[in-house]
Design an enzyme around this catalytic site. Structure first.
Site, PDB file in Angstrom:
ATOM      1  N   ASP A 130       9.768  -9.457   0.764  1.00 55.82           N
ATOM      2  CA  ASP A 130      10.269  -9.423   2.171  1.00 55.82           C
ATOM      3  C   ASP A 130      11.595  -8.974   2.334  1.00 55.82           C
ATOM      4  OD1 ASP A 130       9.726  -9.388   4.787  1.00 55.82           O
ATOM      5  OD2 ASP A 130       9.977 -11.711   5.185  1.00 55.82           O
ATOM      6  N   THR A 131      12.228  -8.265   3.393  1.00 60.15           N
ATOM      7  CA  THR A 131      13.301  -8.016   3.481  1.00 60.15           C
ATOM      8  C   THR A 131      13.890  -8.134   4.899  1.00 60.15           C
ATOM      9  OG1 THR A 131      13.391  -6.225   1.936  1.00 60.15           O
ATOM     10  CG2 THR A 131      15.005  -5.935   3.288  1.00 60.15           C
ATOM     11  N   ASN A 153       0.761  -1.220  -0.054  1.00 59.35           N
ATOM     12  CA  ASN A 153      -0.004  -0.145   0.136  1.00 59.35           C
ATOM     13  C   ASN A 153       0.922   1.110   0.134  1.00 59.35           C
ATOM     14  OD1 ASN A 153      -2.669  -0.691  -0.066  1.00 59.35           O
ATOM     15  ND2 ASN A 153      -2.400  -1.750   1.778  1.00 59.35           N
ATOM     16  N   GLY A 202      13.813   2.146   9.507  1.00 55.86           N
ATOM     17  CA  GLY A 202      14.215   0.961   9.951  1.00 55.86           C
ATOM     18  C   GLY A 202      15.635   1.052  10.587  1.00 55.86           C
ATOM     19  N   TYR A 203      16.688  -0.029  10.028  1.00 53.63           N
ATOM     20  CA  TYR A 203      18.077  -0.041  10.503  1.00 53.63           C
ATOM     21  C   TYR A 203      18.838   0.676   9.703  1.00 53.63           C
ATOM     22  CZ  TYR A 203      16.482  -4.472  12.887  1.00 53.63           C
ATOM     23  OH  TYR A 203      15.903  -5.129  13.676  1.00 53.63           O
TER      24      TYR A 203
END
Length: 193
Positions: free
Chosen positions: A68-69, A8, A149-150
């Protein structure tokens, strides 16, 4: 051809659409009125990407791809990996995930890590996988405010900045997701040629 991207995120959708031939129309989960939360319960990136793509293909009967990660840290035997988004537990929190990761590598000399993205494409009854990897190191402290995220604790090989210090354009050129999408786009360009 219409192809569902199981996301999305309008920015990601636009970015990928610009890389595809005009004969492929990309649509989001919102575009097909999919409001269900697709559970990521697999123990591998490949498994989670397939779960999402299979859900859309089976429920909506449409060609679909999903990704996906995970961040894989050498000294942690590949962790957090598939659990990267919820490494510090629920609810998902990037700040807590980074704190946990940094606490686990304090004083560790081998800071090698890689981001890995896996894309699963369900196309005309056949499943294909594409992978992108970006190697680098885990920094000792956060640097930068961009990204998510990182990104503030990951410095890609050959660069002096963390992902969070790079522009999104520079990051996308070398990122794991960008590389996986390039492979997907090359495949789709051949497929519809």
């Amino acid at each position: 051809m219409t192809l569902v991207f199981a996301t999305n995120n309008a920015h990601k959708l636009k970015e990928v659409q610009e890389m595809l031939p005009n004969s492929i129309q990309l649509v989001s989960l919102k575009d097909i009125n999919c409001e269900e939360e697709i559970e990521e319960t697999a123990t591998t990136l490949e498994g989670n990407a397939a779960l999402k793509a299979d859900f859309i293909t089976q429920k909506y009967g449409m060609n679909c791809f999903s990704d996906d990660t995970g961040l894989e840290v050498a000294t942690l035997n590949g962790k957090p990996g598939v659990y990267s988004a919820r490494y510090a537990g629920e609810p998902r929190n990037a700040e807590n995930n980074m704190k946990k990761l940094l606490s686990e590598v304090v004083g560790v000399k081998n800071r090698n890590a890689q981001f890995r993205t896996v894309i699963c494409l369900n196309l005309d009854g056949i499943q294909y996988f594409f992978e992108g990897i970006c190697k680098g190191i885990i920094l000792t402290k956060k640097k930068g405010t961009q990204g998510f995220g990182y990104d503030p604790v990951f410095q890609p090989t050959g660069f002096k900045q963390s992902f969070a210090e790079m522009t999104s354009e520079d990051k996308n050129r070398i990122s794991h997701r960008g590389l996986a999408i390039e492979k997907l786009v090359a495949f789709l360009n051949e497929y519809v040629a």
